[in-house]
Design an enzyme around this catalytic site. Sequence first.
Site, mmCIF file in Angstrom:
data_model
loop_
_atom_site.group_PDB
_atom_site.id
_atom_site.type_symbol
_atom_site.label_atom_id
_atom_site.label_comp_id
_atom_site.label_asym_id
_atom_site.label_seq_id
_atom_site.Cartn_x
_atom_site.Cartn_y
_atom_site.Cartn_z
ATOM 1 C CD GLU A 75 35.835 43.152 41.205
ATOM 2 O OE1 GLU A 75 35.893 44.216 41.219
ATOM 3 O OE2 GLU A 75 35.729 42.151 41.868
ATOM 4 C CG ASP B 64 40.885 50.199 41.348
ATOM 5 O OD1 ASP B 64 40.619 49.511 41.900
ATOM 6 O OD2 ASP B 64 40.131 50.779 40.402
#
Length: 263
Positions: A49, A60
Amino acid sequence: MNRIEKRLNELKRENKKAFITYMTAGLPDMKRSSEIIKIQYESGIDIIEIGVPFSDPIADGPVIQDASYRSIQKGTNLKKAFDLVSGVRKDCEVPIIFMLYYNTILYYGVENFVKKSIECGVDGIIIPDLPYEETFEINEFLERYEDAPYLIPLVSPVSKERIPMIVENAKGFVYCVSSMGVTGQNSDFHKDVINYLKSVKEVSKIPVMMGFGIKNAEDVEGFKDIIDGCIVGSNFINLMESNNYDSNTIKQYITTFKEQLNK
């Protein structure tokens, strides 16, 4: 056949779990990013990824936020991320997924993004800020073009009754967020994570992967009977950073993790 589907089918036949890593494009630089992809491929990673840096990565935690910021400072953008994938495709068949935010796609142009993904060899996309109800625009082009990347669905413990709807026509695999909050937390999984993972597995026709807060194979030991694999992001970035992106450290981490995951 899409590389993601091909690899996951191979693992199923071998009765093995998938190991997926996350890296930020452009760190420590674009040349080294290319080398790191190839090192992982040679070490047996199942899927990679690649995070396309964004100024406001809301899903995140601090590690990937910082990595995204530093990558942007180095001039990394979507065009360079495409060039990165295109470059490694000359001798590397590892499945590659872009993790990016929808503004990046909108700015590039949704149809242009899909066509360029096909051209460069991007196999899947994860868009953490795109709710299921808003996927119709990009799905129009993903369905129009042959060999388009798979849109990997994200589900979380609060998805509940929405899970069957989200995974019904999904391709590739289902990304199960294992904890509430952002990426990179310690292995403080949701209190009812086992039942949550079982509920996803029961309705999913495709493999189920577990991510967020995982550092080593021991973290998912209690879930291996349910999941088909796992994803490591923040810890992998920390490992590379703290070891100056040393090739042997990367190889050792991947081979050890895979061995322990498939014991």
